[in-house]
Motif scaffolding. Structure first.
Motif, mmCIF file in Angstrom:
data_model
loop_
_atom_site.group_PDB
_atom_site.id
_atom_site.type_symbol
_atom_site.label_atom_id
_atom_site.label_comp_id
_atom_site.label_asym_id
_atom_site.label_seq_id
_atom_site.Cartn_x
_atom_site.Cartn_y
_atom_site.Cartn_z
ATOM 1 N N TRP A 377 89.884 104.587 -5.484
ATOM 2 C CA TRP A 377 91.194 104.188 -6.005
ATOM 3 C C TRP A 377 91.400 104.649 -7.444
ATOM 4 N N ALA A 378 90.314 104.859 -8.189
ATOM 5 C CA ALA A 378 90.458 105.325 -9.574
ATOM 6 C C ALA A 378 91.101 106.711 -9.611
ATOM 7 N N TYR A 379 90.636 107.605 -8.736
ATOM 8 C CA TYR A 379 91.237 108.945 -8.696
ATOM 9 C C TYR A 379 92.676 108.871 -8.192
ATOM 10 N N GLU A 380 92.933 107.997 -7.238
ATOM 11 C CA GLU A 380 94.297 107.836 -6.728
ATOM 12 C C GLU A 380 95.248 107.431 -7.865
ATOM 13 N N GLU A 381 94.769 106.519 -8.738
ATOM 14 C CA GLU A 381 95.557 106.130 -9.920
ATOM 15 C C GLU A 381 95.842 107.324 -10.824
ATOM 16 N N LEU A 382 94.797 108.094 -11.107
ATOM 17 C CA LEU A 382 94.959 109.232 -12.010
ATOM 18 C C LEU A 382 95.914 110.257 -11.422
ATOM 19 N N HIS A 383 95.861 110.431 -10.101
ATOM 20 C CA HIS A 383 96.777 111.374 -9.465
ATOM 21 C C HIS A 383 98.212 110.873 -9.562
ATOM 22 N N GLN A 384 98.415 109.579 -9.391
ATOM 23 C CA GLN A 384 99.768 109.026 -9.463
ATOM 24 C C GLN A 384 100.388 109.225 -10.846
ATOM 25 N N GLN A 385 99.573 109.114 -11.910
ATOM 26 C CA GLN A 385 100.114 109.193 -13.264
ATOM 27 C C GLN A 385 99.964 110.566 -13.902
ATOM 28 N N ARG A 386 99.624 111.576 -13.097
ATOM 29 C CA ARG A 386 99.230 112.890 -13.630
ATOM 30 C C ARG A 386 100.298 113.530 -14.523
ATOM 31 N N ASN A 387 101.566 113.197 -14.296
ATOM 32 C CA ASN A 387 102.638 113.850 -15.050
ATOM 33 C C ASN A 387 103.068 113.066 -16.290
ATOM 34 N N PHE A 388 102.502 111.891 -16.509
ATOM 35 C CA PHE A 388 102.939 111.043 -17.619
ATOM 36 C C PHE A 388 102.665 111.708 -18.963
ATOM 37 N N GLY A 389 101.420 112.115 -19.215
ATOM 38 C CA GLY A 389 101.063 112.727 -20.486
ATOM 39 C C GLY A 389 101.791 114.031 -20.751
ATOM 40 N N PRO A 390 101.783 114.987 -19.793
ATOM 41 C CA PRO A 390 102.531 116.229 -20.015
ATOM 42 C C PRO A 390 104.024 116.003 -20.253
ATOM 43 N N ALA A 391 104.602 114.986 -19.597
ATOM 44 C CA ALA A 391 106.028 114.701 -19.817
ATOM 45 C C ALA A 391 106.280 114.219 -21.245
ATOM 46 N N GLN A 392 105.345 113.421 -21.779
ATOM 47 C CA GLN A 392 105.479 112.970 -23.164
ATOM 48 C C GLN A 392 105.450 114.166 -24.119
ATOM 49 N N HIS A 393 104.545 115.123 -23.852
ATOM 50 C CA HIS A 393 104.439 116.303 -24.709
ATOM 51 C C HIS A 393 105.682 117.189 -24.599
ATOM 52 N N LYS A 394 106.161 117.377 -23.376
ATOM 53 C CA LYS A 394 107.272 118.295 -23.164
ATOM 54 C C LYS A 394 108.614 117.713 -23.620
#
Length: 549
Positions: A377-394
């Protein structure tokens, strides 16, 4: 002289959430399956928890798996979250409350606990020792040992009692070799041995660079009339938007009229005049924050980098002879601003695959760990939020958070694309001449403070007569390259006043390293634009001594 060696089945480097969870689980499985598995854990801090710094809100999912009866065992989870508030700070005076309905679901904290992660780790260490693990604080793993075939053999602890010129002092004590069938590296963000392993085994091949933030935190005792135990407050916007930076803040109401507050500055900022420490000091003067601190007393200070690149930056975590786990690999869920539960889960998965491997007579050198972690489930969480950080940068904090709302709340992280963020944090700085200088207000000594008095509050101590643990690949670069191009940003990105540009009597300038001030945040290793600074472990017992951080 040949070093003394000790043999174990498993050696773990670092007494953080992932390393301690792995130690506990291995010993639990050892007892359940009737096969003795010896576990040794070494920790560079003077005690377990001495170097642990986090907000922190703990999601207990992994803890529930490890110790379902943690309440009976006295785990220090004493403050359940009762209310979340999120504000956009428009400027130095005004604010806007974000309605809960518009907040990304990952920022809701029902069922979570406000904790001192240092104290949680102290408690986990007690459980690990009760289960039969051996824990040795004050011993810094300084070197990776390899077999002739290139697989990891274990680690060696650093020598003690070595003078700055490299000669042994009267107190000299040689380091010890710790050999293991498997070695787990759980050093936390930007672990210096983990960095060597990632480069040596090319574990990040085909991955994007890791991205980081610098978290600066203080612990305060406040007026009981202003205290609301269980209140969680987050902000975005000012002061970072004023300097063109990204990040956000937290203020958590613990027990005993205490609040933990901090600011996370994204280390991808471009203006070399930015000082994360000074940004934090002026953040505290915003009326929304200052109202809690007035009449209060600062109890502690600390700083630590966090790895927030997500799965795009997650390296291969297994290699011949061992594993990278927790924040040494980068398992933090940045959309939740939490990493303890995913770090612990990475340790639990590691324990399962190690015990399975050791069940045979001839365990393989490389564990099938990456597939097991990807099934968790830890990887599933990371996959779900994968776009959060790049969206903040962009898109910045505001539009990035709006994107996250639709990505996570509406589409549950299942949008058919993954945003990219390929520029490493050290490469984002623009020339100082192209950027607006920043004039930060002087500290008032009541709400805001200077670096040196803050370092004093971190209880940082190093044996001064020892080799400098902040290594320059080229001594000339700070003055000949970084100073004219970037006004030597180490003077500002370091939250402990370690780096100074000093003028000599003849008018020449030199780069001075005050290594005794170092709080082990690792920012210099991350942000130096020439990648000229390498952080290595100092003598054991050195560094901060955080009491309840």
């Amino acid at each position: 002289m040949e070093r003394e060696a000790m043999e174990f089945d498993v050696v773990i480097v670092g007494a953080g959430p992932s390393g301690l969870a792995a130690a506990c689980k291995i010993r639990q499985l050892s007892a359940e399956r009737g096969k003795e598995i010896s576990v040794c854990l070494v920790e560079k801090g003077s005690e377990v928890g001495a170097h642990i710094l986090s907000g922190a809100i703990l999601e207990p999912r992994a803890l529930n798996e490890l110790f379902p009866n943690w309440q009976e065992l006295g785990a220090p989870l004493n403050t359940p979250v009762v209310r979340d508030e999120i504000y956009l700070l428009n400027d130095a005076e005004s604010k806007r409350k974000i309605p809960n309905a518009l907040v990304p679901s990952t920022m809701h904290n029902e069922g979570n606990y406000i904790v001192s992660l240092a104290n949680v780790c102290r408690w986990l260490a007690e459980q690990a020792e009760a289960l039969g693990a051996e824990i040795y604080p004050g011993f810094a793993a300084a070197e990776i040992l390899y077999h002739e075939d290139g697989s990891v053999k274990g680690v060696a602890t650093g020598d003690m009692g070595v003078a700055a010129d490299g000669t042994p002092k009267d107190s000299y004590m040689q380091g010890m070799e710790l050999h293991a069938k498997y070695t787990l590296f759980a050093e936390g963000c930007r672990g210096h041995l983990g960095k060597e392993l990632i480069a040596g085994f090319k574990l990040d091949e085909g991955k994007e660079p890791q991205h980081y933030g610098l978290g600066i935190k203080e612990l305060w005792e406040i007026d009981p009339a202003k205290h609301e135990q269980g209140l969680v407050l987050h902000t975005a916007g000012w002061p970072l938007t004023e300097s063109g930076s990204h990040g956000g803040s937290f203020l958590y109401h613990l027990e005993d009229n205490q609040v933990a507050l901090g600011l996370i500055t994204d280390l991808g900022y471009s203006n070399p005049h930015v000082s994360p420490f000074e940004e934090f000091q002026r953040y505290k003067h915003h009326p929304q924050i200052k109202q809690y601190l007035e009449g209060g007393k600062r109890l502690a200070y600390g700083a630590r980098a966090i790895a927030k690149g997500g799965i795009q930056s997650l390296p291969k975590m297994s290699f011949p002879g061992g594993l990278l786990i927790g924040c040494d690999a980068g398992t933090l869920n940045f959309a939740k601003i939490k990493g303890s539960h995913t770090a612990m889960k990475s340790g639990l998965v590691a324990a399962e695959v190690i015990c399975e491997a050791l069940a045979g007579d001839t365990p393989p050198t490389t564990l099938d760990y990456d597939a097991a972690f990807k099934a968790s489930w830890a990887y599933e969480e990371l996959h779900q939020q994968r776009n959060f950080g790049p969206a903040q940068h962009k898109f910045g904090n505001i539009m990035g958070s709006a994107y996250a709302f639709f990505d996570i709340n509406i589409f549950k992280g299942k949008l058919p694309w993954t945003l990219s963020d390929p520029t490493p944090d050290y490469a984002t700085l623009k020339p100082a001449s192209d950027c607006t200088p920043i004039t930060y207000p002087k500290p008032d000594g009541v709400i805001s403070f200077d670096r040196l008095s803050s370092v004093f509050m971190s209880n940082t101590n190093h044996e001064e007569d020892q080799p400098c643990h902040l290594k320059l690949k080229d001594d000339s670069i700070p003055i000949t390259q970084n100073l004219p191009r970037f006004n030597e940003p180490a003077q500002r990105y370091c939250p402990a006043g370690v780096y100074e540009v000093v003028e000599n009597d003849d008018g020449d300038r030199r780069f001075q390293i005050n290594a005794q001030n170092c709080v082990h945040c690792k920012t210099c290793d991350i942000k130096d634009p020439a990648q000229n600074i390498t952080w290595v472990t100092p003598e054991g017992f050195g560094g901060p001594n955080y009491p309840n951080m």
